[in-house]
Design a protein around this motif. Structure first.
Motif, PDB file in Angstrom:
ATOM      1  N   ALA A  71      45.074  79.333  74.205  1.00 45.47           N
ATOM      2  CA  ALA A  71      44.517  78.306  73.320  1.00 45.47           C
ATOM      3  C   ALA A  71      45.229  78.198  71.979  1.00 45.47           C
ATOM      4  O   ALA A  71      45.618  79.195  71.382  1.00 45.47           O
ATOM      5  CB  ALA A  71      43.032  78.591  73.087  1.00 45.47           C
ATOM      6  N   ASP A  72      45.370  76.965  71.539  1.00 42.59           N
ATOM      7  CA  ASP A  72      45.853  76.716  70.185  1.00 42.59           C
ATOM      8  C   ASP A  72      44.684  76.816  69.210  1.00 42.59           C
ATOM      9  O   ASP A  72      44.835  77.240  68.077  1.00 42.59           O
ATOM     10  CB  ASP A  72      46.464  75.319  70.103  1.00 42.59           C
ATOM     11  N   GLN A  84      50.044  75.924  80.455  1.00 41.30           N
ATOM     12  CA  GLN A  84      50.930  75.976  79.289  1.00 41.30           C
ATOM     13  C   GLN A  84      51.985  74.873  79.345  1.00 41.30           C
ATOM     14  O   GLN A  84      52.348  74.311  78.317  1.00 41.30           O
ATOM     15  CB  GLN A  84      51.579  77.355  79.169  1.00 41.30           C
ATOM     16  N   LYS A  85      52.428  74.556  80.559  1.00 43.99           N
ATOM     17  CA  LYS A  85      53.382  73.442  80.696  1.00 43.99           C
ATOM     18  C   LYS A  85      52.665  72.114  80.468  1.00 43.99           C
ATOM     19  O   LYS A  85      53.181  71.212  79.819  1.00 43.99           O
ATOM     20  CB  LYS A  85      54.004  73.445  82.093  1.00 43.99           C
ATOM     21  N   LEU A  86      51.456  72.012  81.007  1.00 40.81           N
ATOM     22  CA  LEU A  86      50.700  70.760  80.902  1.00 40.81           C
ATOM     23  C   LEU A  86      50.370  70.393  79.464  1.00 40.81           C
ATOM     24  O   LEU A  86      50.289  69.217  79.112  1.00 40.81           O
ATOM     25  CB  LEU A  86      49.374  70.896  81.662  1.00 40.81           C
ATOM     26  N   LYS A  87      50.172  71.395  78.644  1.00 40.54           N
ATOM     27  CA  LYS A  87      49.686  71.113  77.283  1.00 40.54           C
ATOM     28  C   LYS A  87      50.724  70.385  76.434  1.00 40.54           C
ATOM     29  O   LYS A  87      50.396  69.860  75.378  1.00 40.54           O
ATOM     30  CB  LYS A  87      49.213  72.386  76.588  1.00 40.54           C
ATOM     31  N   ALA A 120      43.411  66.442  69.193  1.00 39.63           N
ATOM     32  CA  ALA A 120      43.274  66.368  70.652  1.00 39.63           C
ATOM     33  C   ALA A 120      44.654  66.522  71.281  1.00 39.63           C
ATOM     34  O   ALA A 120      45.192  65.608  71.912  1.00 39.63           O
ATOM     35  CB  ALA A 120      42.612  65.058  71.063  1.00 39.63           C
ATOM     36  N   SER A 121      45.205  67.700  71.080  1.00 40.88           N
ATOM     37  CA  SER A 121      46.489  68.028  71.697  1.00 40.88           C
ATOM     38  C   SER A 121      46.513  69.535  71.907  1.00 40.88           C
ATOM     39  O   SER A 121      45.744  70.270  71.294  1.00 40.88           O
ATOM     40  CB  SER A 121      47.646  67.591  70.796  1.00 40.88           C
ATOM     41  N   GLY A 122      47.397  69.979  72.785  1.00 40.04           N
ATOM     42  CA  GLY A 122      47.435  71.402  73.083  1.00 40.04           C
ATOM     43  C   GLY A 122      46.220  71.824  73.879  1.00 40.04           C
ATOM     44  O   GLY A 122      45.645  71.034  74.629  1.00 40.04           O
ATOM     45  N   ILE A 123      45.813  73.078  73.683  1.00 42.25           N
ATOM     46  CA  ILE A 123      44.671  73.595  74.440  1.00 42.25           C
ATOM     47  C   ILE A 123      43.575  74.064  73.484  1.00 42.25           C
ATOM     48  O   ILE A 123      43.840  74.818  72.551  1.00 42.25           O
ATOM     49  CB  ILE A 123      45.081  74.777  75.348  1.00 42.25           C
ATOM     50  N   PHE A 124      42.372  73.570  73.717  1.00 38.19           N
ATOM     51  CA  PHE A 124      41.201  74.044  72.986  1.00 38.19           C
ATOM     52  C   PHE A 124      40.359  74.843  73.968  1.00 38.19           C
ATOM     53  O   PHE A 124      40.010  74.340  75.040  1.00 38.19           O
ATOM     54  CB  PHE A 124      40.382  72.874  72.433  1.00 38.19           C
TER      55      PHE A 124
END
Lengths: 318, 249
Positions: A210-211, A188-191, A38-42
């Motif tokens: 997305a990651d 992208q900054k928020l992630k 639960a980190s980055g962007i899914f």
């Protein structure tokens, strides 16, 4: 497909056999299982009605699952909903800025709902509007704003909150390309210090941001992984999309795929792609050829390859 | 972990009342005028004789209108703006949201309440106990109407349904009953129909307090009136709690 990855830390999103049946026999989700950091962007991609919003609403504690379970950072979305709501925020798919509120009033009110006092709500709210480049509209009534700015205001509201996990259901729908690119930059900054769970129709968006990407179709999680992992599923690195209505031969190395709309796609090796496309172009067939993109992977996953012997009557020599 | 209850309640009041009135001042005029239509008609037709009763009726009407507005506002914010979903996925729970929205309806009605208080100070003469009884009746009717509004908002799925419910509630709860005039003005057997609405029982208590002898009700009738409005309100609250559906099933 049940994609189970081995992430054992606290910052994980885990779904186990998640089902949602709205009416007897009418499933929106079918046994969705996944485990992701639960980190980055899914990014969850899928066609209309694939079940994306249903999954977001269950995870964002707005909707009860019929069966199965889901946890975020170790908190169950049903049993621990009150505790979980301290650390999640959601912009629903059809959320709209209320016409009689200004962006500043909406963002501040949302922060009040999250328990912030006036001074902190104002500071955080204005900072979020500034980050999204819409500070100058802070005191303009919502009815006078464009659709794109209204959408950004809602994203600003959840951004300004203390929530670490943000659910954004199609956040860029209706935005012009420039606004979309600006919002991508913000996400992208928020992630860096958030986990963003977003759904989108724009495959380019998932590819860029997305990651991890999940492909949902007809309520089932068809594939999940990084872009490279998804590419690996297809085995062939090149794609040819046949734009003309014509029969095509199956490649010697590769697969011919046809969708419900009749559009054909060939995934194959680079040499084979060159050979087939040259032949097709000479025959006057319109096509596009490119290295495998997420778009191609998506089509590949949600459409079934034609098995040998199928569709022979459609084929023509070219 | 923030537990600022005041902020959370205030958010609903701001969104649903204060910002509306600040940004669209015309709603103030509309809100103030709403209960006066029948009040003015009754006052003119009765040559002023029923003015105290009509003023009391306007108070009750205002409380009932709050419930009607509550269901429309809740439906609107939930179905059209998806704002309620955003609140569901936040630390604010159903009870706090409901409390805030209820208070917002009272805040929204403050201008008309202020005008009615001025009128009441001129035309209504009651004892201190009478005013207390009136305040209690208004509080009960407000609770009943917002609970009813909440229940209906959980049923309506869009603004059209919401308007339909508002029309029905307005007719059955506030137009049919003799709120602005004594029930004796309604011919039989239509009086029985009026007793189907809890507003009739509230109006009888109010008319006893402010009626200045225009209508006199027996002690038994008034006791029944109190029992009915309290029981109906308790039942509506129970239904509201049971129907409360913060998370969709």
């Amino acid at each position: 497909m049940n994609a189970i990855y081995d992430h054992v830390g606290m910052e994980t999103l885990i779904c186990k056999g998640l089902n949602k049946e709205y009416e007897p026999g009418k499933y929106a989700l079918r046994s969705v299982s996944l485990s992701i950091p639960a980190s980055g962007i899914f990014a969850l991609i899928g066609r209309n009605g694939a079940g994306k919003t249903t999954l977001v609403r269950i995870l964002a504690t707005q909707l009860m699952p019929t069966s199965g379970s889901a946890t975020i950072d170790g908190m169950d979305v049903v049993r621990d909903a009150d505790r979980l709501r301290e650390s999640i925020a959601c912009v629903p798919q059809e959320a709209r800025l209320i016409g009689w509120l200004t962006p500043r009033q909406l963002v501040m009110s949302y922060l009040y709902w999250r328990g912030f006092g006036k001074a902190e709500a104002d500071d955080r709210g204005m900072a979020a509007l500034r980050k999204l480049g819409i500070e100058r509209f802070a005191n303009t009534l919502g009815r006078a704003l464009s659709g794109g700015i209204k959408r950004k205001v809602l994203v600003a509201a959840v951004m300004a909150s203390e929530a670490r996990v943000l659910f954004l259901d199609e956040p860029t729908t209706g935005l012009d390309p420039i606004s979309r690119a600006e919002l991508w930059g913000t996400l992208q900054k928020l992630k860096k210090d958030h986990f963003i769970f977003l759904t989108t129709h724009y495959l380019e968006e998932a590819e860029r941001l997305a990651d991890t990407i999940g492909i949902l179709d007809n309520g089932r999680l068809m594939a999940m992984g990084t872009l490279e992992e998804l590419r690996g599923m297809v085995r062939y690195p090149y794609s040819i999309k046949i734009l003309s209505k014509t029969g095509v031969e199956k490649p010697k190395h590769g697969e011919l795929i046809v969708g419900a709309d009749g559009q054909k796609q060939i995934v194959t090796t680079e040499d084979e792609a060159n050979r087939i496309s040259t032949k097709l172009i000479r025959a006057g067939v319109r096509l596009s050829m490119s290295p495998l993109s997420l778009d191609d992977i998506f089509y590949y996953v949600v459409r079934k390859p034609i098995e040998a012997g199928d569709n022979n009557d459609e084929e023509e020599s070219w | 972990m923030r537990r600022n209850l005041g902020s959370r309640v205030m958010a609903s009041v701001l969104v649903n009342a204060v910002y509306t009135m600040i940004n669209y001042p015309i709603v103030l005029v509309s809100t103030i005028l709403a209960p006066f239509s029948l009040l003015i008609v009754i006052a003119f037709v009765s040559h002023g004789a029923l003015l105290p009763v009509a003023v009391g009726g306007a108070f009750i009407m205002t409380m009932i209108s709050s419930g009607t507005s509550m269901q429309q506002d809740l439906s609107h914010l939930k179905n059209d703006f998806k704002l309620q979903d955003m609140v569901v996925s936040s630390p604010t729970g159903a009870a706090v949201y409901f409390l805030g929205m209820s208070i917002s309806e009272i805040v929204y009605s403050l201008p008309v309440i202020a005008v009615l208080v001025v009128l009441a100070s001129i035309y209504v003469h009651a004892s201190a106990v009478g005013y207390l009884m009136l305040a209690a009746v208004l509080a009960i009717m407000f609770t009943f109407s917002v609970a009813l509004g909440f229940v209906l908002s959980t049923i309506s799925t869009d603004i059209v349904q919401s308007w339909a419910f508002a029309g029905i509630v307005s007719t059955v709860i506030s137009a049919l009953p003799p709120i602005y005039y004594p029930i004796t003005y309604i011919p039989m057997p239509f009086q029985y129909l009026a007793y189907l609405s809890p507003a009739t029982y509230a109006a009888e208590i109010m008319q006893e307090v402010v009626g200045a002898g225009i209508v006199i009700f027996s002690g038994t009738t008034l006791t029944i009136d109190w029992v009915v409005i309290i029981a109906v309100t308790a039942a509506m609250l129970a239904i509201a709690v049971k129907k409360a559906r913060w998370r969709d099933p």
